[in-house]
Design an enzyme around this catalytic site. Structure first.
Site, PDB file in Angstrom:
ATOM      1  N   HIS A  81       0.838  -1.203   0.000  1.00 43.50           N
ATOM      2  CA  HIS A  81       0.000   0.000   0.000  1.00 43.50           C
ATOM      3  C   HIS A  81       0.877   1.259   0.000  1.00 43.50           C
ATOM      4  O   HIS A  81       0.606   2.217  -0.739  1.00 43.50           O
ATOM      5  CB  HIS A  81      -0.926  -0.003   1.214  1.00 43.50           C
ATOM      6  N   GLN A  83       3.970   1.640  -1.095  1.00 41.54           N
ATOM      7  CA  GLN A  83       4.627   1.809  -2.390  1.00 41.54           C
ATOM      8  C   GLN A  83       3.641   2.325  -3.436  1.00 41.54           C
ATOM      9  O   GLN A  83       3.974   3.195  -4.245  1.00 41.54           O
ATOM     10  CB  GLN A  83       5.240   0.480  -2.854  1.00 41.54           C
ATOM     11  N   HIS A  85       0.974   4.111  -2.821  1.00 40.48           N
ATOM     12  CA  HIS A  85       0.692   5.495  -2.443  1.00 40.48           C
ATOM     13  C   HIS A  85       1.797   6.431  -2.955  1.00 40.48           C
ATOM     14  O   HIS A  85       1.527   7.491  -3.527  1.00 40.48           O
ATOM     15  CB  HIS A  85       0.576   5.565  -0.927  1.00 40.48           C
TER      16      HIS A  85
END
Length: 113
Positions: A81, A83, A85
């Site tokens: 998540h 990465q 984002h």
């Protein structure tokens, strides 16, 4: 081989999320300034966003360096998540910079009309 503690890798993930989230908010503020022809303020926000992304990227780099030295890092969903984002926010910054150019051009055209 050294193994990274789960709590340590989670901390890295949360730092990436924190800094990239800050950057994302700043980018949206910059776009609002662009819509209102406030290009100096928009530029300031984009620079601030870039600085936040540098922090997020540094957290990512530290993780990669640990991995390259042989540290075993178990990837958890929070890291995936984080990465995701980071990468979407980096893309958003690139798009915002292009939009800034277009908004400036549009502003000049409307002033000359």
């Amino acid at each position: 081989m050294e193994k990274m503690e789960e709590s340590q890798s989670q901390l890295v993930a949360f730092n990436i999320i924190l800094y990239s989230g800050n950057a994302r908010s700043l980018i949206h503020e910059a776009m609002e300034y662009m819509r209102n022809d406030k290009f100096e303020q928009a530029q300031e926000k984009l620079l601030e966003a870039d600085q936040e992304l540098v922090q997020a990227h540094q957290a990512q780099t530290d993780l990669l360096q640990a991995f390259s030295k042989g540290t075993v890092i178990e990837i958890q969903i929070i890291m995936v998540h984080a990465q995701d984002h980071l990468m979407t926010t980096m893309t958003l910054l690139e798009v915002a910079k292009e939009m800034e150019y277009l908004y400036k051009k549009l502003s000049l055209l409307s002033q000359n009309a």
